[in-house]
Scaffold this motif. Structure first.
Motif, short mmCIF file in Angstrom:
data_model
loop_
_atom_site.label_atom_id
_atom_site.label_comp_id
_atom_site.label_asym_id
_atom_site.label_seq_id
_atom_site.Cartn_x
_atom_site.Cartn_y
_atom_site.Cartn_z
N ARG A 42 0.85 -1.20 0.00
CA ARG A 42 0.00 0.00 0.00
C ARG A 42 0.88 1.23 0.00
N LEU A 43 0.24 2.36 -0.10
CA LEU A 43 1.01 3.61 -0.09
C LEU A 43 1.49 3.91 1.33
N VAL A 44 2.77 4.16 1.47
CA VAL A 44 3.33 4.57 2.76
C VAL A 44 3.81 6.01 2.63
N VAL A 45 3.32 6.87 3.50
CA VAL A 45 3.69 8.29 3.44
C VAL A 45 4.54 8.63 4.66
N LEU A 46 5.78 9.04 4.43
CA LEU A 46 6.64 9.53 5.51
C LEU A 46 6.54 11.04 5.51
N ARG A 47 6.16 11.59 6.62
CA ARG A 47 5.97 13.05 6.65
C ARG A 47 6.69 13.62 7.86
N SER A 48 7.43 14.70 7.64
CA SER A 48 8.15 15.33 8.76
C SER A 48 8.65 16.70 8.33
N ALA A 49 9.23 17.41 9.28
CA ALA A 49 9.90 18.66 8.96
C ALA A 49 11.23 18.32 8.27
N PRO A 50 11.84 19.31 7.60
CA PRO A 50 13.12 19.01 6.95
C PRO A 50 14.17 18.58 7.97
N GLY A 51 14.99 17.63 7.58
CA GLY A 51 16.10 17.22 8.44
C GLY A 51 15.75 16.14 9.45
N ALA A 52 14.55 15.58 9.36
CA ALA A 52 14.16 14.57 10.35
C ALA A 52 14.61 13.17 9.96
N GLY A 53 15.06 12.99 8.73
CA GLY A 53 15.61 11.69 8.36
C GLY A 53 14.81 10.92 7.32
N LYS A 54 13.87 11.60 6.64
CA LYS A 54 13.05 10.91 5.63
C LYS A 54 13.91 10.34 4.51
N THR A 55 14.76 11.22 3.96
CA THR A 55 15.56 10.80 2.81
C THR A 55 16.53 9.69 3.19
N SER A 56 17.05 9.74 4.43
CA SER A 56 17.96 8.69 4.86
C SER A 56 17.26 7.34 4.89
N ILE A 57 16.00 7.33 5.33
CA ILE A 57 15.25 6.07 5.36
C ILE A 57 15.06 5.53 3.94
N LEU A 58 14.67 6.43 3.03
CA LEU A 58 14.48 5.98 1.64
C LEU A 58 15.81 5.47 1.07
N ARG A 59 16.87 6.20 1.38
CA ARG A 59 18.18 5.84 0.82
C ARG A 59 18.63 4.45 1.32
N LEU A 60 18.24 4.14 2.54
CA LEU A 60 18.64 2.83 3.08
C LEU A 60 18.01 1.69 2.29
N LEU A 61 16.86 1.96 1.67
CA LEU A 61 16.14 0.91 0.94
C LEU A 61 16.61 0.76 -0.51
N THR A 62 17.58 1.57 -0.93
CA THR A 62 18.06 1.46 -2.31
C THR A 62 19.08 0.32 -2.41
N PRO A 63 19.24 -0.22 -3.60
CA PRO A 63 20.19 -1.34 -3.76
C PRO A 63 21.62 -0.97 -3.36
N GLU A 64 22.04 0.29 -3.59
CA GLU A 64 23.41 0.68 -3.23
C GLU A 64 23.66 0.42 -1.75
N SER A 65 22.70 0.86 -0.92
CA SER A 65 22.89 0.69 0.52
C SER A 65 22.75 -0.76 0.94
N LEU A 66 21.70 -1.42 0.42
CA LEU A 66 21.43 -2.79 0.87
C LEU A 66 22.53 -3.76 0.46
N THR A 67 23.03 -3.61 -0.77
CA THR A 67 24.12 -4.51 -1.18
C THR A 67 25.36 -4.25 -0.34
N ALA A 68 25.57 -2.99 0.05
CA ALA A 68 26.73 -2.69 0.90
C ALA A 68 26.56 -3.33 2.28
#
Lengths: 682, 362
Positions: A42-68
């Motif tokens: 389903r649709l998951v919406v991460l919502r926060s003020a800037p700098g709370a870590g949204k992009t870091s969470i998304l980045r962790l789920l990319t193949p670059e991070s996971l393969t590392a």
């Protein structure tokens, strides 16, 4: 030897490098995510003020991070814990990826389509076309990275094969729509044969280029021949195709991760939400966007329900289980980030203790000064009781209680007693005869809030350090990782300075050093407001009004909102009208200045908007707390819970007056109350 | 870069007047054989708006058309609204019926203002048909002046399609006045972005080299662009030679937390460019871009982003380099300006002129 400040390394190689990113990622951030059963369907919406870590969470789920993460041999404990957490989320399984994160940033290019693209319905079609091209391109790149292929050189080894049955028909239809709509025959998949990554990438890049060429033209352009997409076909295609690499199927659950969705224009954002809320999509859809002050009435309500989406308000999740405004979970997560960042750098200076343990929370005050403070406070209470003899038993009980206590602790106790006496005097009607009041009444009136207020009052009256300790540092972050890193960097600088100057305490920071630095950082934040955010002068004036009023209410002798006030509230119906005025005009247009300032302050995390309406005085209120780092400049406490209600008419009038009064000042003077301004509403 | 490579620069040899008297001589020379002359200037609040128009009006060309572009004025420009109105009135007096005031288009994305305006200028005023065009950058925000100048520069290239090719003289003027620069206080930043009409940031990740031309008080702008760009390497530009020989040091000191602690820039990456000659900066930027692209080609190439946070005259160098070397132009638009103090009575503006296309280059 040059030692960098690890808290400042936000944009350098250490963070860009995936290993650096992984090693400083706090696994606690994953606790806020939905469980595996509801994260990928389903649709998951991460919502926060800037700098709370949204992009870091998304980045962790990319193949670059996971393969590392998977590829680390002999992992340290932190990586092992991260792996377990990712397995629980079903992101990795048995040492391989089970999720294919396709990250698409929609923060650039798309908004300009509204101004430069075709008018009317065609605009959204071109938006979908550009987005489709980029989603598919990024998906091909993600597959390549997940399988150790070189992008784009090796993408011919990837094939997208429509599944058998109705799912495959949907994929074929989507591919056909993409192809037919551009009259491009190269993209017709033949039966189960599928489509090679290089052919698909070529077509997608050509589509992207054709749209961008028109957008970039400085001469007038004709959009008539640019046929768009009536929906996001990439979702149907990616959700219903198997992926093969070198002829072998790789089983991934594809998740498209949209970052910076708040940057889209309203119509684009609505159109995207409509596409992503569709449960027929056979793939995960995640959105990361900034929290806005504008009431969120349109997107996640109406015909949708909780089964269609999962909203994760990051700050609220991080501070779950908060007591008195302090969240142990947040302190643990932030402390983990700080300790992992600082560990190597501290060790290079021979310091082998965690960063957080170097922040002393006890106040080191010499005995003579403690005695002076104690004498002053006790004299004040005795004098108060002398004027009000009915409280003699309270005084006696306090004297008994303080036997053997440290002088400073005793001073806190006296100061609390003073607050309680003042409160009781104010509450009690004048009596004809003076009866001595039993001391148990004082015990009943005392609470952790009055103790906290006493500590604040005493610190303010005797210039004692107040903002100290690692828990305070976490509170000052305002639930924002970036802000925490800034403060951590300030403290780390002091530690390094202490070590290099070979001070007696080593890297330990005294309470006074921490307090002084925090107050300086607070002042710097106030000074940055005008230049940093949209409608800066008005935002600064609005914050000044709230902080000034908070200070006045906090330091009333009875401490009525102990430990203090740090926010304001406006009625929910007025808040709706405030933002309606921005969009619809009408009678509330005169509050445009206030609504712009409020929206900008919330969007930039200078005001924290409470997630739920608060009931008070028979009404529902929307509460806006000051960013915690704004509080020290006005000597305010860091606890949440204390606020004063205001009507938007009064707030708007105050905003006009405060803007004029503070036009040339970079930061407000906390000691000059605004109610001395001529015409200030009472 | 070798001497032969240097000769390939579009403005390796250039025509540049570095004072007001020489500027006037250059305009007269350029317009001496022109049948129709277009003068584009600002009509906003900027105190430098009228410096060049006053001089141009005094030349009294018969065949002159004037387009005054009026930047949008947000709700915060308390003093600026009045100043803009006064400037517009004086432009009316100076040019009478030759003047057309063009309002800034209403756009959602401020970075597209220049593109929408450029398209409109061609449709409504056929600006590419003039023999000589003088653009005064002094009173225009770079979001407008950069794009309008890019239109002429792009269409003046040999490959530009007829009949929209611009074959005339293009001159750019800039009025500099240090005391006025210091009075203009920007406040409130809009979202950072890149200027439309120039190279875009690529959607796929490549090595990003950021070249900010440093200026005083630009800390928040630099920080906002850092967040947008996430650069791999930073090459700050400081003015040298400069009237104040320590200006470069002072700028590095002012921005040390961002540059040294956060971005950890390599001190050898600092570029030095003359404070008063935009062509010096232009050359440095084009060469820098060329060197990085050559070096990083085996690793997938590089995206070079330049951003200007300094004087108008140096921003002209940024524009020329962005045009020629296909640089991305990073931009953060202040939402409001205030003027601190009053206009000094003895203001002495210094007008520079760069002749960019036309007769000298044929």
């Amino acid at each position: 030897m040059v030692i960098g400040n690890p808290f400042r390394l936000r944009f350098t190689e250490q963070q860009r490098d995936h290993m650096g990113f992984i090693r400083t990622f706090s696994v606690g951030m994953l606790e806020v995510l939905p469980p595996a059963e509801s994260a990928w369907n389903r649709l998951v919406v991460l919502r926060s003020a800037p700098g709370a870590g949204k992009t870091s969470i998304l980045r962790l789920l990319t193949p670059e991070s996971l393969t590392a993460i998977i590829g680390i041999d002999n992992p340290e404990d932190a990586i092992k814990v991260l792996r377990v957490a990712l397995e629980e989320l079903d992101v990795i399984r048995g040492g391989t990826l089970s999720v294919l994160g396709v990250m698409v940033n929609v923060g650039k290019d798309y908004r300009s389509l509204i101004d430069l693209g075709p008018k009317g319905a065609g605009n959204i079609k071109v938006f979908f076309k550009l987005l489709d091209a980029r989603i598919i391109s990024r998906a091909i790149e993600a597959v390549a990275l997940a399988n150790g292929l070189k992008f784009p050189d090796d993408v011919n080894r990837i094939r997208f094969v429509p599944r058998a049955g109705s799912a495959g028909e949907l994929a074929k239809e989507a591919l056909s729509q993409i192809g037919v709509s551009t009259l491009d025959d190269s993209i017709q998949p033949g039966g189960r044969g599928g489509l090679h990554g290089d052919a698909l990438l070529r077509v997608m890049r050509s589509k992207e280029r054709s749209v961008l060429t028109l957008l970039d033209s400085l001469l007038p352009v004709e959009w008539d021949f640019e046929v768009g997409h009536s929906r996001l076909y990439s979702l149907a295609m990616l959700g219903n195709c198997d992926i093969e690499v070198d002829g072998h199927e790789v089983a991934y659950r594809t998740v498209v991760l949209f970052d910076d969705v708040h940057e889209l224009e309203e119509a684009q954002r609505e159109a995207l939400y409509r596409q992503l809320l569709d449960r027929a999509n056979n793939l995960g859809r995640w959105i990361a966007e900034r929290k806005e002050a504008v009431p969120d009435h349109e997107l996640l309500t109406g015909s949708t329900n909780g089964r269609d989406y999962q909203l994760v308000a990051l700050e609220d999740e991080l501070s779950a289980g908060t007591k008195g405004g302090h969240s142990l979970r947040l302190e643990r997560i932030l402390g983990g980030i700080a300790n992992s960042r600082a560990q190597v750098h501290l060790a290079s200076f021979g310091v082998h203790e965690p960063f957080t343990s170097l922040l002393r929370s006890a106040e080191e005050i010499e005995p003579g000064r403690k005695l002076d403070i104690f004498n002053t406070v006790s004299a004040n209470v005795r004098s108060l009781v002398a004027e009000n003899p009915q409280y003699r038993s309270w005084l006696a009980a306090a004297e008994d209680r303080q036997v053997g206590l440290d002088r400073l602790e005793a001073a806190h106790d006296w100061r609390e007693l003073q607050i309680l006496v003042e409160r009781d005097i104010k509450r009690s009607p004048p009596a004809l005869f003076e009866f001595e009041l039993e001391s148990e009444r004082a015990t009943r009136m005392a609470s952790s809030s009055t103790k906290a207020a006493a500590r604040l009052f005493l610190a303010n009256e005797h210039a004692l350090p107040y903002y100290v300790g690692c828990d305070t540092l976490a509170d000052l972050s305002s639930r924002n990782v970036e802000q925490y890193l800034g403060l951590g960097g300030d403290m780390f600088e002091l530690m390094m300075s202490a070590v290099t100057q070979r001070r007696r305490n080593g890297a330990y920071l005294t309470a006074a050093e921490q307090d002084q630095r925090v107050r300086r950082s607070s002042k710097l934040l106030w000074e940055a407001v005008v230049r940093r955010v949209a409608y800066g002068p008005d935002v600064l004036a609005l914050l000044h009004i709230i902080a000034d009023n908070s200070r006045m209410e906090t330091y009333r002798s009875t401490a009525p909102y102990a430990p203090g006030v740090t926010g304001t509230a406006i009625a929910m119906h007025e808040r709706s009208l405030l933002f309606k005025s921005q969009n619809d005009g009408g009678s509330y247009v005169r509050y445009g200045r206030l609504s712009r300032a409020l929206a900008s302050a919330v969007a930039n995390n200078l005001l924290e908007m409470s997630p739920e309406a608060t009931s008070s005085k028979g009404q529902k209120w929307s509460v806006f707390y000051l960013n915690r780092l704004l509080c020290p400049h006005f000597d305010l406490p860091l606890q949440r819970g204390g606020f004063r209600e205001q009507s938007i008419a009064k707030l708007s009038r105050k905003l006009d007056l405060a803007s004029r009064a503070g036009a040339d000042r970079p930061a407000p003077d906390a000691t000059m109350p605004l109610n001395s301004l001529e015409g200030w509403p009472r | 870069m070798s001497v032969s490579d240097s000769a390939k620069l579009r403005w390796y040899d250039y025509v540049f007047a570095d004072d007001t008297a020489n500027s006037e001589r250059l305009w007269i020379e350029a317009c001496s054989t022109s049948e129709n002359i277009l003068f584009i200037c600002g009509a906003g609040f900027d105190p430098r708006t009228l410096d060049t128009p006053r001089r141009v009006a005094s030349v009294k060309w018969e065949q002159l058309t004037v387009l005054a572009l009026k930047p949008s004025v947000g709700g915060e420009h308390d003093t600026a609204v009045g100043a803009a109105h006064e400037n517009e009135e004086e432009l009316n007096i100076l040019f009478g019926d030759r003047l057309t005031v063009v309002d800034s288009p209403q756009v959602l994305d401020p970075n597209t203002t220049g593109t929408v305006l450029s398209r409109r200028l061609q449709v409504q005023h056929q600006v590419l048909d003039f023999d000589t065009v003088i653009v005064d950058m002094s009173g225009l925000p770079s979001s407008i002046s950069f794009t309008v100048l890019q239109l002429f520069l792009q269409q003046s290239l040999l490959g530009a399609e007829e009949p929209r090719r611009f074959a005339g003289n293009l001159l750019v003027t800039v009025s500099e006045d240090v005391s006025t620069d210091a009075r203009i206080m920007a406040s409130g930043l809009d979202a950072p972005g890149t200027l439309a009409g120039f190279e875009r940031l690529p959607d796929i990740s490549t090595t990003c080299i950021w070249v900010p031309v440093l200026g005083t008080g630009a800390g928040e702008e630099l920080r906002a662009l850092t967040t947008l760009l996430d650069p791999h390497e930073v090459c700050p530009v400081v003015p040298f030679p400069s009237r104040n020989p320590r200006r470069g040091d002072e700028l590095i000191l002012e921005h040390r937390v961002l540059l040294i602690e956060e971005l950890q820039f390599e001190p050898r990456n600092v570029l030095y460019a003359s404070e008063t000659n935009p062509f010096d900066l232009y050359r440095q930027l084009v060469w820098l871009a060329d060197r990085y692209r050559t070096a990083l080609a085996p690793l997938g190439g590089a995206t070079i982003v330049v951003s200007e946070h300094t004087s108008k005259i140096l921003s002209l160098g940024v524009l020329l380099a962005a045009h020629e070397a296909k640089l991305v132009v990073g931009h953060v638009r202040p939402m409001a300006y205030r003027l601190s103090g009053s206009n000094p009575v003895d203001r002495m503006p210094w007008i520079y002129t760069a002749w960019l296309t036309g007769q000298p280059y044929e």
